[in-house]
Scaffold this motif. Sequence first.
Motif, PDB file in Angstrom:
ATOM      1  N   GLU A 298      66.280  78.847 -81.510  1.00 19.50           N
ATOM      2  CA  GLU A 298      65.226  79.746 -81.979  1.00 19.50           C
ATOM      3  C   GLU A 298      65.828  81.062 -82.491  1.00 19.50           C
ATOM      4  O   GLU A 298      65.498  81.556 -83.568  1.00 19.50           O
ATOM      5  CB  GLU A 298      64.270  80.018 -80.800  1.00 19.50           C
ATOM      6  N   GLN A 299      66.762  81.557 -81.697  1.00 16.96           N
ATOM      7  CA  GLN A 299      67.397  82.837 -82.025  1.00 16.96           C
ATOM      8  C   GLN A 299      68.163  82.743 -83.336  1.00 16.96           C
ATOM      9  O   GLN A 299      68.028  83.577 -84.226  1.00 16.96           O
ATOM     10  CB  GLN A 299      68.368  83.166 -80.888  1.00 16.96           C
ATOM     11  N   ARG A 300      68.903  81.674 -83.435  1.00 18.20           N
ATOM     12  CA  ARG A 300      69.723  81.477 -84.632  1.00 18.20           C
ATOM     13  C   ARG A 300      68.820  81.299 -85.851  1.00 18.20           C
ATOM     14  O   ARG A 300      69.105  81.836 -86.935  1.00 18.20           O
ATOM     15  CB  ARG A 300      70.602  80.239 -84.395  1.00 18.20           C
ATOM     16  N   SER A 301      67.737  80.572 -85.673  1.00 22.69           N
ATOM     17  CA  SER A 301      66.821  80.339 -86.780  1.00 22.69           C
ATOM     18  C   SER A 301      66.243  81.647 -87.266  1.00 22.69           C
ATOM     19  O   SER A 301      66.191  81.916 -88.468  1.00 22.69           O
ATOM     20  CB  SER A 301      65.672  79.433 -86.349  1.00 22.69           C
ATOM     21  N   SER A 302      65.800  82.456 -86.299  1.00 23.97           N
ATOM     22  CA  SER A 302      65.132  83.675 -86.732  1.00 23.97           C
ATOM     23  C   SER A 302      66.115  84.625 -87.414  1.00 23.97           C
ATOM     24  O   SER A 302      65.764  85.330 -88.348  1.00 23.97           O
ATOM     25  CB  SER A 302      64.432  84.360 -85.564  1.00 23.97           C
ATOM     26  N   GLN A 303      67.384  84.579 -86.976  1.00 24.97           N
ATOM     27  CA  GLN A 303      68.412  85.388 -87.671  1.00 24.97           C
ATOM     28  C   GLN A 303      68.485  85.009 -89.135  1.00 24.97           C
ATOM     29  O   GLN A 303      68.451  85.847 -90.027  1.00 24.97           O
ATOM     30  CB  GLN A 303      69.789  85.112 -87.074  1.00 24.97           C
ATOM     31  N   LEU A 304      68.585  83.698 -89.349  1.00 28.06           N
ATOM     32  CA  LEU A 304      68.759  83.238 -90.726  1.00 28.06           C
ATOM     33  C   LEU A 304      67.504  83.496 -91.540  1.00 28.06           C
ATOM     34  O   LEU A 304      67.581  83.864 -92.708  1.00 28.06           O
ATOM     35  CB  LEU A 304      69.104  81.745 -90.736  1.00 28.06           C
ATOM     36  N   GLN A 305      66.358  83.307 -90.899  1.00 23.21           N
ATOM     37  CA  GLN A 305      65.115  83.541 -91.626  1.00 23.21           C
ATOM     38  C   GLN A 305      64.977  85.009 -92.002  1.00 23.21           C
ATOM     39  O   GLN A 305      64.509  85.342 -93.089  1.00 23.21           O
ATOM     40  CB  GLN A 305      63.925  83.059 -90.798  1.00 23.21           C
ATOM     41  N   ALA A 306      65.446  85.846 -91.092  1.00 20.75           N
ATOM     42  CA  ALA A 306      65.404  87.284 -91.410  1.00 20.75           C
ATOM     43  C   ALA A 306      66.318  87.582 -92.591  1.00 20.75           C
ATOM     44  O   ALA A 306      65.979  88.359 -93.489  1.00 20.75           O
ATOM     45  CB  ALA A 306      65.844  88.087 -90.189  1.00 20.75           C
ATOM     46  N   ALA A 307      67.470  86.930 -92.582  1.00 21.90           N
ATOM     47  CA  ALA A 307      68.404  87.136 -93.683  1.00 21.90           C
ATOM     48  C   ALA A 307      67.782  86.677 -94.998  1.00 21.90           C
ATOM     49  O   ALA A 307      67.951  87.309 -96.039  1.00 21.90           O
ATOM     50  CB  ALA A 307      69.699  86.386 -93.417  1.00 21.90           C
TER      51      ALA A 307
END
Lengths: 410, 666
Positions: A298-307
């Motif tokens: 989840e954390q990794r996904s949201s990082q990338l989505q934010a990017a």
Amino acid sequence: MEKTPADQVEDFEDGSEEFDEDEYDEDEEFTDDDGSEEDAELVEASQEVVAAALKSITKQEAPAAPQTEIPIAALSASASAPAAQDVAPEAKATPSVKPSKPELPALPAKPVPKPAPKPEVTDPNAWKGISVFPQATIASIQSSIGKLQKESQGKKDLTIMLLGKNGVGKSSTANSLFGEKVFNVSAFQSNAAVKPAMVSKSAAGFTLSVIDTPGLLDGDSVNEASLDMISEFLQDKTVDVVVYVDRLDGYRVTKIDQKIMEAITNLFGPALWSIGMFVLTHGQVAPPEGHTYSHFVEQRSSQLQAAARACEATETVPVVVVENGSRCATNKAGEKILPDETLWVSNLVTRLVDVAVQTSTPALEHDPFIQEADVYAKKKRWMIIPLFLLNAFIVRPLLTRQIKLDPDFN
Amino acid sequence: MALSSTLNADTSKLQRGGGDGGGGGGGNFGVQPAFAEADDEDEEEESEADADEGEDQKFLCEGVKAANLVAGPGIPTQAELFDGLNCQPGAMVSRKELSEDLTSLLSTGLFQNVDANVQPTGKGYVVEFTFREKVWPGMVEFKISGATVLPEDVADEVLAEARKSKYTTVRVLAQAKNIIEGYYQEKGLSFGTISHFDGMETGSVIAHVIEGEVASVNLVYLDDKGGQSNKGSTNPRVVRRELPFKVGELYNVEDAKRALRDIFVLQLFDNVQVVPKPNEEEQSKVDVDIVLKERPLKTAEVELEWGIAPGDKGRPDLVNIRPGGSVFFENRNLDGEGRQLYGSVSTSNFFSPNEDLGFKIEYVHPYVKGDHDENRTCLNVSAFNSRKLSPVFTGGPFADEVPPIWVDRAGAKATVTENFTRQSKLTYGLVLEEITTRDENGSVCTNGMRNSANGMPSMDGPPTTFSDSGTDRVAFLQANMTRDCTYFCNGTPIGARDIWQMDQGLGIGPGNPFYNRTSLSSTRFIMLKTPGRRSEMPPPVLVLHAKGGMAIGDLPSYDAFVLGGPYSVRGYNVGELAACRRLIETAIELRVPVPKLNSHAYSFYEYGTDLGSSKELAGNPTEFYRRMGKGASWGGGMKLGAVRAEYVHDGNTSKGNFFIRFGERF
């Protein structure tokens, strides 16, 4: 930008860490996925080759002919040791599979007739690898394709482009999608894809095309040359889904990740993200201490989505986790699963189709106006002489006149 | 430094020379035969009285006093009057000498009468001079005779002042003299003086002025022994064409200063003096002597460098047996025509000089369009080489150290310079160059390098040259114009400066590099408040600066514009922001005076951007070395003489740094 030197050092350390891992993966992938002769020559890998071969032998009992009728033609044609090895990884998944025609109404229909008339000759475009997927996976893929055809006026092809840094597993992901080795895999730029390449495979009247691209990382900056090549390669192609591949265990979106995303956004326009998708490889990683796997993802996904949002992505870009390694765990049905029990192959195909279907914007076509940088100003060359004339006959006399008008303080 | 100090010395000489020769502008009454109306009768009385006393009798003068001496502008003070007298405190004075003093005091023409009163005190005597002022009827009319450049209203001004007094006195005349001569001084006409007044008795006063028309300009060459001659090795026209004096025009101090400076800049003379002196035949005219001392014009030097250091046995030993050094020659005055030839060659190894040979040969031909060319067009032909560190291959704030790239240029150029004014000029010409890029070891390289993760430099960076061999040959036209109309106000420049620059590639050479590279920079120094007349404080100044540049066509890295650096965007290293095709730089600086230090404190904001043009440069060096492409900085500082101490905040990393820099930013 806000980084302190300490961070830099950290970055660097991260880099080296990754580097090591890559090296490790390389070995792994050589032995597991690439069964080609050249790889077999690698002394380092030989041990594991032997191990893998042993593995395949031990499993031979059940899967002596696990491939049933369909792919045999091709496989048996090259039933050499490496070929056996090639299948070996899948082999452990296949024993329990008992593919039967009635359960595969549409898909095998095509492959079957093909080997029938010409059992000896392999059609390079036949999607043979699909048959190595476990039954359940194939079913899922089929339903996804059905959905695609239903929802987009009988679309019979799907083109996916894989983008990402070097060694994140773009080629491996493509191989996983096809179920067979179509792209050379390497952690290093030098012997992996140095040019974009498209592979299309058809099965049951449906064509899956995957464009594999060279890594976008060049040292620690964006590889402009790769971008240029990709841009050129796409000139006559239409892409349905753009997959940005990164590793699940990347832990953070670094500045260079952001730069790469910016660079591809600049190249293709922000519309890219509306047909975009993130694929995170190495899904079988243990989460850092104190995190659950799902939280980690989840954390990794949201990082990338934010990017992606920082790159003007308007919609949330879906994230799919995959595990291309042959050591991927399987469930009872032989389907590859992630630590959180996700059937990732099915999931990947489903999400790919979702993206291809749900997007309202037209598929990405190469925009001739978003060109590669005009390095030697070829298009503006005509301006050289006018600029010279402007300088010589307007700027110079004007300035001279002004000087004559100026008060002279000397 | 040496030049300027010598120049200053000469300026002081000039001023002294002017004073001596011309009899001075100011209150030099002793020499100037002003006030010709001197009354002789009293003087005779005095001298008769003197004659009665014995000549041999001397007395000790213990002190000198003045009584009834009027004071005011234009009238000599007591000290000035007494300065040249025989009667000085502590001197032995005879009667005759005392009478001479009286005569000289009277001869100033300022006084109706002067009496000397000698009173004994203790051992000696105190001399007291008693003055009586001259008084004439009030002034009704005032005329100036002999003036050519005085405005009409000067006479009216004098009259208006004079009418304030009931009588015409010395004070009134002195005032008139002050007004008129002050006007001349202001214009730099140091010879503009009043020779005498007349018509005081009638009330319609006439002031006779002389203005100092230049009668002749002579060159005087001094030899080593101080002898004078009319001939030197330098052709007189080389000097004459620099001179602003024209026969028949008025002698002006500003012209003298300009002549001094311009002749000095020729670098042909060790010493230059401009000596104006009254013409012997006509007192109202001035002869100008240019006194020149020539310097040795041919110089050649050979310098050898043999390094000596303790050897392995402890004895001094040569560091290496390769002799290095330089050969230098110059002739600043070919054929006495002021044309210069200059050459230098240096290497660290004369046995194999191709390794690091540095050379420059230059020929300068001033006044190539003739002696009467207003623009002093000068031709300059040179062959040269140079080696510079390329600022294109510089890392951004987070990049690791970037291996340096050296850019060697060797070539020849011919340029023509038109000097519109002292500061504004146009230079244009043709340049042929061979450019070679080298890595830090000196071997030719074709691409920029980067230290890869394993510490090994990898040569996969942006191409360093246009061709792929690491060596380019180019021919291009070059033009450069500076419009500079700044002037100094209490040590700070005020005004406008624009610099325009263009390189036009001709498409000649391997690969036919064809391009145009143009940049324009403008700086405005705006004085926010005019300083008071007496104030030595620099005025508050607002500096606005902008620079734009664009390059179209084949642009190799060494010709790219670079952004960042003390003359681009302060607070960054040279090239730290970008290497690009187009750029815009802006700066604003506010300078406020600091009391007591007579200096400026300032604060500034600067911003530069590559306008996204970095990616149009082959290999995108900006991106490759992780540079930002744009950046701002702000800060403040203090000027202390030539040194600037400043604090700069770097907008990209949000960090501040202190810098000490020499010279001006703009």
